[in-house]
Design an enzyme around this catalytic site. Structure first.
Site, PDB file in Angstrom:
ATOM      1  CB  SER A  76      -0.943  -0.004   1.214  1.00 47.73           C
ATOM      2  OG  SER A  76      -0.207  -0.052   2.389  1.00 47.73           O
ATOM      3  CG  ASP A  77       2.475   5.124  -1.500  1.00 46.86           C
ATOM      4  OD1 ASP A  77       3.593   4.904  -0.992  1.00 46.86           O
ATOM      5  OD2 ASP A  77       2.114   6.254  -1.874  1.00 46.86           O
ATOM      6  CB  THR A  78      -0.825   6.730   2.814  1.00 47.27           C
ATOM      7  OG1 THR A  78      -1.448   5.483   3.100  1.00 47.27           O
ATOM      8  CG2 THR A  78      -1.729   7.859   3.293  1.00 47.27           C
ATOM      9  CB  SER A 113      -3.469   2.879  -3.788  1.00 44.60           C
ATOM     10  OG  SER A 113      -4.023   4.046  -4.360  1.00 44.60           O
TER      11      SER A 113
END
Length: 194
Positions: A76-78, A113
């Site tokens: 994931s990435d934020t 995501s």
């Protein structure tokens, strides 16, 4: 509940984030952690959720050809998106101050995501949360940076810390998304696998 249904799978969380790891524990899911160093560089023309989608997939692609039949890799990435630009993790106190000051008395968006990858499929989900800060004094911003050192956080703040309790006037959307994982969406997606 879901833990029992997912027994035939091995969940692999490819994240060094203590917050994401805690979410998986709190969701009562069995998982293991596998980490790879990834250079988080994205094409400059990408905007908002396109950035997090790209980076979550990039992190998942690093494990291509390594997953066994029953393994589900989760990456994931934020990012914080404010004034048409991505605010990543600050490099120093001045950058942290500038980021937080720019968000004072305004609303920004937090995009996360999540990529679920098996040995032959890849599925991407994402979420957005709008966060409004109250008007912040320089003194409060400096106190936060000095005492909490938010250098590992996108946008230079943690909503779950003193700063979030003091500065956040309104949250529209998933609270956990702001901490780095839209837990309800992740749980819902994993429920579709069984």
């Amino acid at each position: 509940m879901l833990k029992e249904k997912l027994k035939k799978y091995t969940l692999i969380l490819a994240s060094g984030s203590p917050r994401r790891q805690q979410f998986f524990k709190d969701l009562d899911l069995d998982f293991e952690i596998r980490l790879k160093e990834i250079e988080e560089i994205y094409p400059p023309e990408l905007k908002a959720v396109e950035i997090t989608d790209y980076l979550a997939e990039l992190k998942g692609n690093a494990f291509e050809g390594e997953l066994k039949e029953n393994e589900i890799l989760i990456t994931s990435d934020t990012i914080v998106w404010h004034q048409n630009k991505a605010l990543g993790k600050p490099k120093n106190a001045q950058e942290a101050f500038d980021m937080i000051k720019s968000m004072s008395n305004t609303t920004h968006e937090v995009f996360t995501s999540v990529c679920f990858r098996t040995n032959n499929t890849s599925t991407l989900i994402n979420d957005v949360t709008k966060v409004t800060f109250k008007d912040l004094s320089d003194e409060a911003i400096l106190y936060y940076i000095e005492n909490y050192k938010p250098y590992d956080k996108a946008g230079a703040y943690g909503i779950q810390e003193w700063f979030g309790f003091m500065a956040v006037a309104k949250v529209e959307g998933s609270y956990t998304n702001v901490m780095g994982l839209p837990t309800a969406k992740v749980y819902e997606y994993l429920s579709t696998l069984v």
